[in-house]
Design an enzyme around this catalytic site. Structure first.
Site, PDB file in Angstrom:
ATOM      1  CE  LYS A 233      18.216 -17.515 -13.123  1.00 36.73           C
ATOM      2  NZ  LYS A 233      18.668 -19.201 -13.921  1.00 36.73           N
ATOM      3  N   GLY A 343      13.653 -19.338 -21.698  1.00 37.88           N
ATOM      4  CA  GLY A 343      13.769 -18.793 -22.642  1.00 37.88           C
ATOM      5  C   GLY A 343      14.008 -17.093 -23.007  1.00 37.88           C
TER       6      GLY A 343
HETATM    7  N1  NAP Z   1      18.249 -17.181 -21.586  1.00 37.04           N
HETATM    8  C1  NAP Z   1      17.633 -16.409 -21.035  1.00 37.04           C
HETATM    9  O1  NAP Z   1      16.746 -16.725 -21.153  1.00 37.04           O
HETATM   10  C2  NAP Z   1      17.560 -15.853 -20.055  1.00 37.04           C
HETATM   11  C3  NAP Z   1      16.788 -15.504 -18.644  1.00 37.04           C
HETATM   12  C4  NAP Z   1      16.844 -15.159 -17.710  1.00 37.04           C
HETATM   13  C5  NAP Z   1      17.772 -14.368 -17.623  1.00 37.04           C
HETATM   14  N2  NAP Z   1      18.753 -13.689 -18.579  1.00 37.04           N
HETATM   15  C6  NAP Z   1      20.305 -13.077 -18.256  1.00 37.04           C
HETATM   16  O2  NAP Z   1      20.283 -12.083 -19.652  1.00 37.04           O
HETATM   17  C7  NAP Z   1      21.418 -11.585 -19.872  1.00 37.04           C
HETATM   18  C8  NAP Z   1      21.036 -11.440 -21.574  1.00 37.04           C
HETATM   19  O3  NAP Z   1      20.983 -13.300 -21.736  1.00 37.04           O
HETATM   20  P1  NAP Z   1      21.551 -13.396 -23.400  1.00 37.04           P
HETATM   21  O4  NAP Z   1      20.442 -14.963 -23.391  1.00 37.04           O
HETATM   22  O5  NAP Z   1      20.932 -12.298 -24.537  1.00 37.04           O
HETATM   23  O6  NAP Z   1      22.836 -13.587 -23.160  1.00 37.04           O
HETATM   24  P2  NAP Z   1      23.751 -13.054 -24.999  1.00 37.04           P
HETATM   25  O7  NAP Z   1      22.690 -14.392 -26.027  1.00 37.04           O
HETATM   26  O8  NAP Z   1      24.710 -13.899 -24.820  1.00 37.04           O
HETATM   27  O9  NAP Z   1      23.459 -11.856 -24.795  1.00 37.04           O
HETATM   28  C9  NAP Z   1      24.340 -10.762 -24.517  1.00 37.04           C
HETATM   29  C10 NAP Z   1      24.090  -9.643 -25.308  1.00 37.04           C
HETATM   30  O10 NAP Z   1      25.615  -8.643 -24.279  1.00 37.04           O
HETATM   31  C11 NAP Z   1      26.102  -7.722 -25.385  1.00 37.04           C
HETATM   32  N3  NAP Z   1      27.343  -6.914 -24.105  1.00 37.04           N
HETATM   33  C12 NAP Z   1      28.658  -7.745 -23.553  1.00 37.04           C
HETATM   34  N4  NAP Z   1      28.688  -6.728 -22.753  1.00 37.04           N
HETATM   35  C13 NAP Z   1      28.195  -5.702 -23.178  1.00 37.04           C
HETATM   36  C14 NAP Z   1      28.671  -3.931 -22.922  1.00 37.04           C
HETATM   37  N5  NAP Z   1      28.996  -3.363 -21.931  1.00 37.04           N
HETATM   38  N6  NAP Z   1      27.411  -3.364 -23.280  1.00 37.04           N
HETATM   39  C15 NAP Z   1      26.856  -3.450 -24.094  1.00 37.04           C
HETATM   40  N7  NAP Z   1      25.821  -5.047 -24.698  1.00 37.04           N
HETATM   41  C16 NAP Z   1      27.114  -5.754 -24.232  1.00 37.04           C
HETATM   42  C17 NAP Z   1      26.979  -8.813 -25.893  1.00 37.04           C
HETATM   43  O11 NAP Z   1      27.220  -8.605 -27.371  1.00 37.04           O
HETATM   44  P3  NAP Z   1      28.424  -9.278 -28.007  1.00 37.04           P
HETATM   45  O12 NAP Z   1      27.344  -9.896 -29.681  1.00 37.04           O
HETATM   46  O13 NAP Z   1      29.031  -7.917 -28.872  1.00 37.04           O
HETATM   47  O14 NAP Z   1      29.073 -10.461 -27.151  1.00 37.04           O
HETATM   48  C18 NAP Z   1      25.775  -9.477 -26.162  1.00 37.04           C
HETATM   49  O15 NAP Z   1      25.075  -9.141 -27.369  1.00 37.04           O
HETATM   50  C19 NAP Z   1      21.877 -12.654 -19.170  1.00 37.04           C
HETATM   51  O16 NAP Z   1      22.483 -11.572 -18.057  1.00 37.04           O
HETATM   52  C20 NAP Z   1      21.335 -13.436 -18.729  1.00 37.04           C
HETATM   53  O17 NAP Z   1      21.323 -13.822 -17.664  1.00 37.04           O
HETATM   54  C21 NAP Z   1      18.867 -14.502 -19.848  1.00 37.04           C
END
Ligand code: NAP
Length: 363
Positions: A233, A343
């Site tokens: 970040k 979140g």
């Molecule tokens: N959660 C938060 O509050 C938050 C806040 C700020 C930023 N972020 C960022 O937002 C992003 C997503 O976070 P999240 O919490 O949603 O993570 P998550 O629940 O782990 O979801 C990630 C998704 O990406 C999929 N994936 C992985 N490689 C892929 C590819 N090459 N092509 C297509 N899909 C792929 C995974 O698929 P599978 O299900 O098949 O493994 C999973 O469904 C991350 O980079 C995180 O750092 C999150």
């Protein structure tokens, strides 16, 4: 009404919330923004669904619900997992859109995947626009990441601050020619929570365990404790401020010893309390000076650091909610941006805000 084809990589917490927000926000977006997002492809790591005319709202809600239950995007795959049903490569997904002669596609990366740079770069070269919640492409070596910064068709508000207007504020400062001197803040909600629990007298290991039990940490808490997420970040903010920094320009203090890196998660959780005494001594030393220990990120043109730092207990920085910008205009009194920033819903709203901004400004 502008019809905008969307390709979504990643349908986990953030991607799923985004799909729901797109479906339930359709009427408002039509009335207020005169646009309709037609989601032509949704991909997880192994499967996808594709419809050149746009997946139906029922399909989008089904995908979001299935992913919440740990199932795949493709309903057939959920049952039989046939190898032949695996999706095309990340580039193959783009091929499908270009072969279908779709124009002005919006490519959204809500994965946490490494190596998405080439897909995103190709998207830009195809004339598509790109929105990221994934920090990794922006924190890649500068040679690969530079093209994503200050590009008129690339947005990434949600990569820092969980959807709060941190990047928008930085852009405003740059647009209005206010040179940035220093950016600092607590860039990890998880580490902020652990520090605040230590203020309350809770031992470090117990605070980590609590954070894990409450779902505040990544499944492997070392992903938070190692400081890399906070470092990414900070690197993104520094680069956006105009400093072509590399990862090696940021000093990172990890909150676990290198020899703990190879342990399994249960083994790691069993030994994390070994750091209790050291941490307690640091918290006590800070307290004796009217300070608190916080995991602070700070960057300027020369480089930056993320790590534990004793700071005045009543200061803005001691409060989890603020990121501060010291600039030529905001020199003696830095500009503070803060509020709840965490979140999947807020992060997805940040992605949606970027998508609508692109529709307004580029489409
Ligand atoms: N959660 C938060 O509050 C938050 C806040 C700020 C930023 N972020 C960022 O937002 C992003 C997503 O976070 P999240 O919490 O949603 O993570 P998550 O629940 O782990 O979801 C990630 C998704 O990406 C999929 N994936 C992985 N490689 C892929 C590819 N090459 N092509 C297509 N899909 C792929 C995974 O698929 P599978 O299900 O098949 O493994 C999973 O469904 C991350 O980079 C995180 O750092 C999150």
């Amino acid at each position: 009404m502008k019809r905008v084809p969307v390709i979504l990589y990643g349908a986990g917490g953030v991607g799923g919330a985004l799909l729901r927000q797109m479906v339930y926000g359709r009427e408002r977006m039509a009335a207020r923004n005169h646009c309709h997002f037609a989601v032509v492809a949704v991909a997880d790591s192994k499967t996808w669904q594709w419809a050149v005319s746009g997946l139906s709202d029922e399909q989008l809600l089904d995908i979001a619900a299935a992913k919440q239950q740990g199932l795949s995007v493709d309903p057939q795959w959920r049952v039989t997992k046939p190898v032949a049903m695996q999706r095309p490569s990340d580039h193959g997904v783009l091929d499908a859109a270009s072969e279908a002669e779709l124009e002005n596609v919006m490519v959204v990366d809500t994965t946490a995947a490494d190596g998405m740079e080439s897909v995103l770069k190709r998207s830009i070269n195809l004339g598509y626009s790109v929105v990221l919640a994934n920090k990794k492409p922006l924190a890649a070596p500068w040679e690969r990441a530079s093209g994503f910064f200050n590009h008129p068709r690339v947005r990434h508000e949600s990569t820092v601050g969980g959807g709060q207007p941190i990047i928008a504020t930085l852009r405003y400062l740059l647009d209005t020619n206010d040179p940035i001197y220093q950016i600092e803040g607590q860039m990890s909600g998880t580490l902020g929570y652990i520090c605040q629990r230590m203020d309350d007298g809770v031992a470090f290991g117990t605070a980590v365990q609590e954070a894990k039990t409450n779902g505040y940490t990544e499944p492997d808490p070392r992903d938070d404790l190692g400081g890399m997420d906070a470092m990414r970040k900070l690197l993104i903010l520094g680069r956006l401020a105009g400093w072509p920094l590399e990862e090696s320009d940021i000093t990172v203090e990890s909150l676990y010893a290198p020899e703990m890196a190879s342990l399994s998660i249960p083994e790691f959780m069993a030994v994390i309390s070994h750091l209790d005494e050291t941490m307690q001594a640091r918290v006590a030393a800070a307290k004796a000076n009217g300070q608190v220990l916080r995991y602070v990120a700070e960057v300027n043109a020369q480089g930056g650091s993320v790590g534990l730092k004793a700071i005045p207990a009543g200061s803005a920085l001691a409060n989890l909610k603020y990121i501060s910008f010291r600039t030529e205009r905001y020199d003696d009194e830095p500009l503070l941006i803060g509020g709840k920033g965490a979140g999947v819903e807020m992060t997805a709203a940040g992605v949606m805000g970027d998508m609508l901004a692109l529709v307004r400004e580029v489409y």
